[in-house]
Design an enzyme around this catalytic site. Structure first.
Site, PDB file in Angstrom:
ATOM      1  N   CYS A  32       0.866  -1.176   0.000  1.00 56.23           N
ATOM      2  CA  CYS A  32       0.000   0.000   0.000  1.00 56.23           C
ATOM      3  C   CYS A  32       0.905   1.229   0.000  1.00 56.23           C
ATOM      4  O   CYS A  32       2.121   1.111   0.166  1.00 56.23           O
ATOM      5  CB  CYS A  32      -0.940  -0.019   1.205  1.00 56.23           C
ATOM      6  SG  CYS A  32      -0.091  -0.299   2.766  1.00 56.23           S
ATOM      7  N   HIS A  33       0.301   2.370  -0.234  1.00 54.84           N
ATOM      8  CA  HIS A  33       1.088   3.605  -0.365  1.00 54.84           C
ATOM      9  C   HIS A  33       0.471   4.716   0.475  1.00 54.84           C
ATOM     10  O   HIS A  33      -0.706   4.662   0.843  1.00 54.84           O
ATOM     11  CB  HIS A  33       1.078   4.103  -1.824  1.00 54.84           C
ATOM     12  CG  HIS A  33       1.412   3.085  -2.851  1.00 54.84           C
ATOM     13  ND1 HIS A  33       2.706   2.665  -3.105  1.00 54.84           N
ATOM     14  CD2 HIS A  33       0.630   2.405  -3.733  1.00 54.84           C
ATOM     15  CE1 HIS A  33       2.697   1.786  -4.102  1.00 54.84           C
ATOM     16  NE2 HIS A  33       1.449   1.601  -4.495  1.00 54.84           N
ATOM     17  N   TYR A  49       2.880  11.488 -12.518  1.00 48.89           N
ATOM     18  CA  TYR A  49       1.455  11.741 -12.266  1.00 48.89           C
ATOM     19  C   TYR A  49       1.329  12.524 -10.961  1.00 48.89           C
ATOM     20  O   TYR A  49       2.242  12.500 -10.124  1.00 48.89           O
ATOM     21  CB  TYR A  49       0.660  10.433 -12.176  1.00 48.89           C
ATOM     22  CG  TYR A  49       1.065   9.524 -11.031  1.00 48.89           C
ATOM     23  CD1 TYR A  49       0.503   9.652  -9.761  1.00 48.89           C
ATOM     24  CD2 TYR A  49       2.028   8.530 -11.213  1.00 48.89           C
ATOM     25  CE1 TYR A  49       0.881   8.826  -8.708  1.00 48.89           C
ATOM     26  CE2 TYR A  49       2.422   7.705 -10.163  1.00 48.89           C
ATOM     27  CZ  TYR A  49       1.845   7.859  -8.916  1.00 48.89           C
ATOM     28  OH  TYR A  49       2.231   7.040  -7.876  1.00 48.89           O
ATOM     29  N   THR A  77       5.960   6.253  -6.783  1.00 49.40           N
ATOM     30  CA  THR A  77       6.848   6.991  -7.691  1.00 49.40           C
ATOM     31  C   THR A  77       6.553   8.490  -7.708  1.00 49.40           C
ATOM     32  O   THR A  77       7.438   9.271  -8.048  1.00 49.40           O
ATOM     33  CB  THR A  77       6.754   6.443  -9.122  1.00 49.40           C
ATOM     34  OG1 THR A  77       5.391   6.550  -9.565  1.00 49.40           O
ATOM     35  CG2 THR A  77       7.205   5.011  -9.204  1.00 49.40           C
ATOM     36  N   ARG A 124      12.873  -0.262  -3.748  1.00 49.15           N
ATOM     37  CA  ARG A 124      12.081  -0.616  -4.924  1.00 49.15           C
ATOM     38  C   ARG A 124      12.788  -0.140  -6.187  1.00 49.15           C
ATOM     39  O   ARG A 124      13.202   1.016  -6.274  1.00 49.15           O
ATOM     40  CB  ARG A 124      10.724   0.062  -4.822  1.00 49.15           C
ATOM     41  CG  ARG A 124       9.707  -0.420  -5.824  1.00 49.15           C
ATOM     42  CD  ARG A 124       8.414   0.354  -5.663  1.00 49.15           C
ATOM     43  NE  ARG A 124       7.291  -0.332  -6.268  1.00 49.15           N
ATOM     44  CZ  ARG A 124       6.165   0.274  -6.615  1.00 49.15           C
ATOM     45  NH1 ARG A 124       6.004   1.577  -6.404  1.00 49.15           N
ATOM     46  NH2 ARG A 124       5.180  -0.399  -7.166  1.00 49.15           N
ATOM     47  N   TYR A 157       9.297  -3.829  -9.997  1.00 47.04           N
ATOM     48  CA  TYR A 157       8.010  -3.623 -10.692  1.00 47.04           C
ATOM     49  C   TYR A 157       8.304  -3.514 -12.178  1.00 47.04           C
ATOM     50  O   TYR A 157       9.079  -2.657 -12.596  1.00 47.04           O
ATOM     51  CB  TYR A 157       7.333  -2.352 -10.164  1.00 47.04           C
ATOM     52  CG  TYR A 157       5.889  -2.168 -10.631  1.00 47.04           C
ATOM     53  CD1 TYR A 157       5.103  -3.257 -11.008  1.00 47.04           C
ATOM     54  CD2 TYR A 157       5.313  -0.904 -10.674  1.00 47.04           C
ATOM     55  CE1 TYR A 157       3.788  -3.084 -11.414  1.00 47.04           C
ATOM     56  CE2 TYR A 157       3.986  -0.727 -11.085  1.00 47.04           C
ATOM     57  CZ  TYR A 157       3.233  -1.825 -11.451  1.00 47.04           C
ATOM     58  OH  TYR A 157       1.924  -1.661 -11.859  1.00 47.04           O
ATOM     59  N   HIS A 181       2.861  -7.300  -8.073  1.00 48.45           N
ATOM     60  CA  HIS A 181       1.687  -7.574  -8.908  1.00 48.45           C
ATOM     61  C   HIS A 181       1.928  -8.684  -9.944  1.00 48.45           C
ATOM     62  O   HIS A 181       1.552  -8.559 -11.114  1.00 48.45           O
ATOM     63  CB  HIS A 181       1.213  -6.288  -9.587  1.00 48.45           C
ATOM     64  CG  HIS A 181       1.240  -5.076  -8.683  1.00 48.45           C
ATOM     65  ND1 HIS A 181       0.965  -5.149  -7.333  1.00 48.45           N
ATOM     66  CD2 HIS A 181       1.537  -3.765  -8.928  1.00 48.45           C
ATOM     67  CE1 HIS A 181       1.085  -3.934  -6.785  1.00 48.45           C
ATOM     68  NE2 HIS A 181       1.435  -3.084  -7.718  1.00 48.45           N
ATOM     69  N   ASP A 257      -2.913  -2.513  -2.432  1.00 47.35           N
ATOM     70  CA  ASP A 257      -2.464  -1.476  -3.379  1.00 47.35           C
ATOM     71  C   ASP A 257      -3.195  -0.144  -3.164  1.00 47.35           C
ATOM     72  O   ASP A 257      -3.145   0.749  -4.002  1.00 47.35           O
ATOM     73  CB  ASP A 257      -2.590  -1.904  -4.841  1.00 47.35           C
ATOM     74  CG  ASP A 257      -1.861  -0.946  -5.783  1.00 47.35           C
ATOM     75  OD1 ASP A 257      -0.773  -0.464  -5.410  1.00 47.35           O
ATOM     76  OD2 ASP A 257      -2.390  -0.641  -6.870  1.00 47.35           O
TER      77      ASP A 257
HETATM   78  O1  LIG Z   1       0.659   0.677 -11.902  1.00 50.61           O
HETATM   79  C1  LIG Z   1       0.792   1.775 -11.314  1.00 50.61           C
HETATM   80  O2  LIG Z   1       0.452   2.873 -11.802  1.00 50.61           O
HETATM   81  C2  LIG Z   1       1.446   1.776  -9.989  1.00 50.61           C
HETATM   82  C3  LIG Z   1       2.134   2.913  -9.601  1.00 50.61           C
HETATM   83  C4  LIG Z   1       2.857   2.879  -8.439  1.00 50.61           C
HETATM   84  C5  LIG Z   1       3.702   3.997  -8.044  1.00 50.61           C
HETATM   85  O3  LIG Z   1       3.559   5.079  -8.624  1.00 50.61           O
HETATM   86  O4  LIG Z   1       4.558   3.788  -7.165  1.00 50.61           O
HETATM   87  O5  LIG Z   1       2.845   1.795  -7.630  1.00 50.61           O
HETATM   88  C6  LIG Z   1       2.127   0.670  -7.950  1.00 50.61           C
HETATM   89  O6  LIG Z   1       2.175  -0.297  -7.166  1.00 50.61           O
HETATM   90  C7  LIG Z   1       1.412   0.657  -9.159  1.00 50.61           C
END
Ligand SMILES: O=C(O)c1cc(C(=O)O)oc(=O)c1
Length: 304
Positions: A32-33, A49, A77, A124, A157, A181, A257
């Site tokens: 999770c974030h 974004y 990110t 990451r 990722y 994922h 997530d």
């Molecule tokens: O698929 C995504 O847009 C996404 C983005 C981020 C992130 O911006 O870190 O993290 C995720 O787990 C999935």
């Protein structure tokens, strides 16, 4: 600072339903974030974004409502390599959160040590081109070598189509490697097809590789979405996650997530996402491995 969300941004689902599936005691939401809040923890200038805010208090409220005991918060990110929002969340979690950070090669040993004390246990590396600019592999391997000494792991990722060209790099990483994922399979292809077979081979041949069985809402093409009480959501993702669960029961993790960055079609009801779990981990033993034993071994070894 004031931020304007990316056009078309979908905010996280307010007022999620109460899951019907009862999580085992000690369950960990292992992906999770937190986003900002932007006014307190500004988003990074190099971000691809601009999200809505998703604060630590909102994350911890969701944790409690859904019935999770702990969170693993992964640096998003949109915050680049500024881990302040993540670290602040870890420091306010009463030991109930661990973190995965993003660092550059300029990070000092003292900074890594301070992150460790706050609860960071991994870094990451992101290869999804719409999310990050390219980082040279030698820089990443240097970072991996440094964090290995702290006992941390590396989270990767990437998109399934990129696995062949990234294979040699991934298999050179000296730590435990956790795939986000499921390596983003194309679920319109057969689960027995060559693309997913390569991913399974990656895990089979490399016992240090783990996978998160997360993000059905992102991977699904035919749904149905986890909305309006749907108890059999994202059916096209189930065979893929089940296959990994069955073959590698001691190397899988699960996470919500939340707050689900960059979804375009719909925002899932997180309560119904929890109800997705027994479809991919049907037995109580599998559920315990996925949600308790495995994440504790990786993030809270002192408790396992
Ligand atoms: O698929 C995504 O847009 C996404 C983005 C981020 C992130 O911006 O870190 O993290 C995720 O787990 C999935």
């Amino acid at each position: 600072m004031e931020f304007t969300k990316t056009p078309g941004w979908l905010d996280w689902y307010a007022g999620p339903s109460q899951p019907r599936f009862k999580l085992p005691a000690g369950a960990v939401d292992a992906h999770c974030h937190v986003f900002g809040p932007g006014a307190q923890f500004p988003f990074a200038p190099e971000r691809k974004y601009t999200p809505c805010d998703a604060s630590q208090a909102q994350l911890f409220a969701l944790r409690d409502q859904l019935g999770f005991a702990r969170n693993v918060i992964v640096q998003a990110t949109c915050h680049g390599a500024d881990n302040s929002a993540l670290i602040d969340a870890l420091q306010h979690a009463d030991g109930r959160a661990r973190g995965v950070a993003t660092v550059r090669r300029t990070v000092s040993d003292a900074e890594l040590q301070a992150m460790h004390e706050a609860g960071v246990r991994g870094v990451r590396f992101n290869f999804v081109k719409r999310l990050v600019d390219f980082t040279p592999k030698d820089e990443l391997l240097e970072i991996a070598g440094r964090v290995a000494k702290l006992g941390w792991h590396v989270v990767i990722y990437f998109e399934a189509v990129d696995l062949p060209e990234l294979w040699d790099f991934f298999t050179a990483i000296p730590t435990t490697v956790v795939v986000d994922h499921m390596g983003r399979p194309d679920v319109t292809q057969p689960v027995d097809g060559p693309e997913f077979a390569l991913f399974l081979r990656f895990m089979r041949e490399h016992p240090n590789v783990w996978s998160k069985l997360s993000c059905p809402e992102r991977l699904s093409v035919s749904g149905p979405p986890a909305l309006q009480g749907e108890q059999a959501a994202y059916r096209d993702v189930v065979p893929f996650a089940r296959r990994v669960m069955e073959e590698f029961p001691d190397r899988v993790l699960w996470g919500t997530d939340w707050p689900h960055p960059n979804l375009k079609d719909h925002m899932p009801d997180d309560g119904l996402l929890v109800d997705f779990i027994p479809h991919i981990a049907p037995t109580a033993e599998q559920q315990h491995q996925l949600l308790v034993d495995n994440p504790l071994r990786l993030y809270w070894p002192e408790l396992s």
